[in-house]
Design a protein around this motif. Structure first.
Motif, PDB file in Angstrom:
ATOM      1  N   UNK A  67     -27.368  16.740  46.619  1.00 46.65           N
ATOM      2  CA  UNK A  67     -26.392  15.645  46.604  1.00 46.65           C
ATOM      3  C   UNK A  67     -24.968  16.189  46.476  1.00 46.65           C
ATOM      4  N   UNK A  68     -24.780  17.231  45.683  1.00 46.10           N
ATOM      5  CA  UNK A  68     -23.450  17.805  45.523  1.00 46.10           C
ATOM      6  C   UNK A  68     -22.889  18.234  46.875  1.00 46.10           C
ATOM      7  N   UNK A  69     -23.735  18.840  47.711  1.00 44.74           N
ATOM      8  CA  UNK A  69     -23.274  19.255  49.041  1.00 44.74           C
ATOM      9  C   UNK A  69     -22.987  18.037  49.917  1.00 44.74           C
ATOM     10  N   UNK A  70     -23.845  17.027  49.860  1.00 42.19           N
ATOM     11  CA  UNK A  70     -23.619  15.815  50.649  1.00 42.19           C
ATOM     12  C   UNK A  70     -22.348  15.093  50.195  1.00 42.19           C
ATOM     13  N   UNK A 109     -21.567  -1.222  53.075  1.00 43.50           N
ATOM     14  CA  UNK A 109     -22.727  -0.540  52.519  1.00 43.50           C
ATOM     15  C   UNK A 109     -23.561   0.229  53.522  1.00 43.50           C
ATOM     16  N   UNK A 110     -23.194   0.211  54.811  1.00 41.93           N
ATOM     17  CA  UNK A 110     -23.956   1.012  55.771  1.00 41.93           C
ATOM     18  C   UNK A 110     -23.700   2.499  55.525  1.00 41.93           C
ATOM     19  N   UNK A 111     -22.441   2.863  55.328  1.00 44.97           N
ATOM     20  CA  UNK A 111     -22.094   4.279  55.174  1.00 44.97           C
ATOM     21  C   UNK A 111     -22.752   4.896  53.952  1.00 44.97           C
ATOM     22  N   UNK A 112     -22.811   4.156  52.835  1.00 44.57           N
ATOM     23  CA  UNK A 112     -23.365   4.784  51.630  1.00 44.57           C
ATOM     24  C   UNK A 112     -24.890   4.791  51.598  1.00 44.57           C
ATOM     25  N   UNK A 113     -25.515   4.286  52.624  1.00 44.14           N
ATOM     26  CA  UNK A 113     -26.966   4.452  52.761  1.00 44.14           C
ATOM     27  C   UNK A 113     -27.299   5.754  53.487  1.00 44.14           C
ATOM     28  N   UNK A 114     -26.289   6.424  54.018  1.00 41.02           N
ATOM     29  CA  UNK A 114     -26.480   7.700  54.699  1.00 41.02           C
ATOM     30  C   UNK A 114     -26.159   8.859  53.766  1.00 41.02           C
ATOM     31  N   UNK A 115     -26.898   9.955  53.955  1.00 41.87           N
ATOM     32  CA  UNK A 115     -26.526  11.239  53.393  1.00 41.87           C
ATOM     33  C   UNK A 115     -25.690  11.959  54.446  1.00 41.87           C
ATOM     34  N   UNK A 116     -24.471  12.322  54.097  1.00 41.94           N
ATOM     35  CA  UNK A 116     -23.568  12.992  55.042  1.00 41.94           C
ATOM     36  C   UNK A 116     -23.665  14.492  54.822  1.00 41.94           C
ATOM     37  N   UNK A 117     -23.934  15.225  55.887  1.00 41.05           N
ATOM     38  CA  UNK A 117     -24.183  16.665  55.752  1.00 41.05           C
ATOM     39  C   UNK A 117     -23.382  17.422  56.797  1.00 41.05           C
ATOM     40  N   UNK A 118     -22.425  18.188  56.363  1.00 41.50           N
ATOM     41  CA  UNK A 118     -21.633  19.006  57.285  1.00 41.50           C
ATOM     42  C   UNK A 118     -22.473  20.205  57.723  1.00 41.50           C
ATOM     43  N   UNK A 119     -22.590  20.407  59.039  1.00 36.87           N
ATOM     44  CA  UNK A 119     -23.372  21.516  59.577  1.00 36.87           C
ATOM     45  C   UNK A 119     -22.477  22.394  60.442  1.00 36.87           C
ATOM     46  N   UNK A 120     -22.950  23.597  60.715  1.00 37.58           N
ATOM     47  CA  UNK A 120     -22.147  24.587  61.431  1.00 37.58           C
ATOM     48  C   UNK A 120     -23.077  25.611  62.064  1.00 37.58           C
ATOM     49  N   UNK A 121     -22.510  26.388  62.956  1.00 34.28           N
ATOM     50  CA  UNK A 121     -23.277  27.465  63.581  1.00 34.28           C
ATOM     51  C   UNK A 121     -23.303  28.643  62.605  1.00 34.28           C
ATOM     52  N   UNK A 122     -24.490  29.076  62.213  1.00 29.57           N
ATOM     53  CA  UNK A 122     -24.596  30.092  61.166  1.00 29.57           C
ATOM     54  C   UNK A 122     -24.500  31.511  61.700  1.00 29.57           C
ATOM     55  N   UNK A 123     -24.833  31.720  62.948  1.00 28.83           N
ATOM     56  CA  UNK A 123     -24.844  33.075  63.508  1.00 28.83           C
ATOM     57  C   UNK A 123     -24.946  32.997  65.028  1.00 28.83           C
ATOM     58  N   UNK A 124     -24.837  34.117  65.708  1.00 24.40           N
ATOM     59  CA  UNK A 124     -25.016  34.181  67.154  1.00 24.40           C
ATOM     60  C   UNK A 124     -26.300  34.950  67.461  1.00 24.40           C
ATOM     61  N   UNK A 125     -27.179  34.304  68.219  1.00 23.92           N
ATOM     62  CA  UNK A 125     -28.429  34.937  68.631  1.00 23.92           C
ATOM     63  C   UNK A 125     -28.541  34.844  70.151  1.00 23.92           C
ATOM     64  N   UNK A 126     -27.915  35.782  70.882  1.00 20.00           N
ATOM     65  CA  UNK A 126     -27.924  35.704  72.356  1.00 20.00           C
ATOM     66  C   UNK A 126     -29.313  35.691  72.967  1.00 20.00           C
ATOM     67  N   UNK A 127     -30.274  36.339  72.291  1.00 17.78           N
ATOM     68  CA  UNK A 127     -31.641  36.407  72.815  1.00 17.78           C
ATOM     69  C   UNK A 127     -32.549  35.362  72.189  1.00 17.78           C
ATOM     70  N   UNK A 128     -31.996  34.500  71.328  1.00 19.12           N
ATOM     71  CA  UNK A 128     -32.816  33.499  70.655  1.00 19.12           C
ATOM     72  C   UNK A 128     -33.557  34.094  69.476  1.00 19.12           C
TER      73      UNK A 128
END
Length: 566
Positions: free
Chosen positions: A484-487, A373-392
């Protein structure tokens, strides 16, 4: 709406008429002339009030007047209690106290209606911008996120084992939370999903142990466990937290600076961060305070190296997993039953945000922690780099200040709440989706998403508080379902077709590499180190999940049992 032909001011947040809303409410309560009272309550539209308390007071005033032909304050207080407003007597008294002339209520009602119209145009423009910005069809954010049983059965066709989840639906970015993400996202390489999820986790932690929903005898508060999972170390997990922390430092600097630590390694250490005062007997036997404890029971643990936490959990006799589960459950007292650790924590409000790569998570999260039950107490969210910002990024302080001001008002609103309930439309939607949320899923993915109902409602309460709504509306519940659908899809991506048993996983991997195996050959894989009873259970699990098929192969003697991967 054609954005190209819309005036630029549509994209500037309108001034809302909160003071005028108060005057109209006061006029409805204080007016003694029955004809005027009838006129007031006949012209008020509750949905045009943007202050959460005033909106629900207006709604109940209208309902009570139409039902009884009177506005008895005792009955109104009872109605407001049923609607989930804490201390409604004080709320009514606050609304009725105004220096403005309530005889001018018509002028103030006009301001309320005009402000609402401006807000609706602004919000429509923002929603359209979302749809254009993320290249999604406009109807994508208007559709209700419903998962029927048939949808669940066809889920395999929507997302293969190794395919990342589809982007989070625009309907998830509801209200102020969506506005904040919309303002920050162009100025960071972090993805919008990571920004939104950490914003919700930080907000739920910051408001403390206040707003909650009840499921039978359990009270679910807004403390969330969240794990951001990137494909690589370049997923910009830490970057997204930096943006959210920067915002919360403007809202509640002590919280952001002192109540968001790192270093999660033991159950005793976690309790120590929110400990009560500790007393010990002196030489005379009198109890003396030796540690004054921690007054602020809020804790948002940020683990940028969540793999280290999982390694700590795996150590023998480590109590961290058990304490974390109790913390998510908001147990009244957190304490470990060890002789050398008498420390306890009362009414702690603990949230956790972990950052990890997909590969490391799969290697380190044990089958035991998936199953217990430890795992199902977490919301799992896949993340990624959305763009490149060389200057921030170039997010201006002024823009942050506007967001911080709105967020601060939401935090103040949430800290005065108690139980939060669904309105009638949200209840109807909940009854529709509840069976599918409650359905079990196969393997490790199913174990990691086994608290879908509770997770959706926790998200809904947090979203309601950010929107300063004392109730959960259909739109808010729809947003929570979209998140939730995304998680859920992220958990599928993280855990794949794992059965939740390493023995069963090894068997199915061997079966996939061969044309078929006899039971004796399967036993031989483990060279006698796995009991026959466990192997039989694993074969039954694989057959029940539809991953393996048992065949009877004719021989010159007794038929031989053979297994193949489905």
């Amino acid at each position: 709406m054609d954005l190209a032909n819309s005036p630029g001011e549509l994209l500037d947040p309108p001034e809302l008429a909160f003071e005028s809303e108060k005057v109209v409410i006061a006029a409805g309560i204080l007016e003694t002339d029955r004809a005027i009272k009838t006129e007031i309550l006949g012209q008020i539209v509750a949905d045009h009030f943007h202050d959460g308390d005033y909106r629900i007071i207006a709604s109940n005033m209208i309902a009570l007047w139409s039902r009884t032909g009177a506005l008895d304050l005792t009955l109104l207080v009872g109605e407001l209690k049923q609607a989930g407003i804490a201390q409604p007597e004080l709320v009514i008294a606050k609304a009725a106290r105004t220096d403005a002339d309530t005889h001018n209520w018509r002028e103030h009602l006009t301001r309320v209606n005009e402000a609402h119209e401006r807000f609706e145009k602004f919000f429509a423009a923002k929603k359209l911008l979302y749809a254009i910005k993320f290249s999604e069809p406009l109807e994508h954010h208007l559709a209700v996120i419903l998962r029927t049983e048939a949808d669940n059965q066809n889920h395999d066709s929507r997302q293969a084992d190794d395919d990342p989840p589809e982007p989070m639906a625009v309907s998830a970015f509801h209200g102020l939370a969506g506005e904040i993400v919309y303002e920050i996202e162009p100025h960071t390489e972090a993805c919008r999903e990571g920004l939104l999820m950490q914003l919700l986790a930080a907000f739920g932690s910051c408001i403390n142990r206040t707003a909650h929903f009840c499921a039978e005898a359990d009270e679910h508060y807004c403390n969330q466990f969240l794990c951001l999972v990137g494909d690589t170390s370049k997923g910009r997990k830490g970057t997204s937290w930096g943006q959210i922390r920067r915002l919360f430092r403007m809202v509640d600097e002590p919280f952001a600076d002192t109540r968001c630590p790192t270093g999660l390694s033991s159950g005793e250490g976690l309790i120590h961060q929110v400990r009560d005062a500790i007393y010990k007997p002196d030489k005379k036997g009198d109890l003396v305070m030796v540690d004054e404890g921690i007054d602020d029971k809020r804790l948002l643990v940020i683990e940028s190296e969540f793999g280290g936490t999982l390694r700590s959990i795996a150590r023998e006799k480590n109590t961290l997993s058990a304490v974390m589960r109790d913390a998510w459950d908001s147990k009244p007292i957190l304490q470990t039953l060890t002789k050398n650790s008498p420390t306890k924590a009362t009414a702690a409000h603990i949230a956790i945000v972990g950052h990890i790569t997909r590969t490391e998570l799969r290697e380190l999260l044990s089958n035991c922690d998936i199953a217990n039950g430890l795992a199902n107490r977490f919301l799992w969210c896949r993340v990624y780099r959305s763009k490149f910002l060389p200057e921030g990024g170039t997010l201006e302080t002024e823009s942050l200040a506007v967001m911080a001001n709105s967020l601060e008002r939401s935090i103040e609103f949430a800290r005065g709440r108690g139980e939060v309930r669904r309105d009638q439309q949200a209840r109807e939607l909940w009854h529709h989706v509840y069976p599918s949320l409650s359905n079990g899923r196969p393997g490790a993915w199913g174990m990691a998403t086994g608290r879908a109902e509770a997770q959706v409602m926790r998200l809904a309460v947090v979203l309601a508080m950010i929107c300063r709504s004392p109730i959960i509306t259909r739109e808010i519940l729809t947003a929570a379902l979209a998140i939730w659908d995304y998680c859920d899809q992220s958990a599928r991506y993280v855990f794949g077709f794992s059965t939740g048993s390493r023995t069963a996983d090894r068997i199915i991997n061997e079966l996939r590499q061969r044309q078929g195996m006899t039971r004796s050959e399967i036993y031989g894989i483990f060279k006698g180190r796995v009991p026959a009873a466990e192997l039989n259970r694993c074969m039954g699990t694989l057959e029940g999940m539809g991953l393996a098929t048992k065949l009877s192969v004719p021989t010159s003697g007794r038929p031989q049992e053979c297994w193949r991967a489905a």
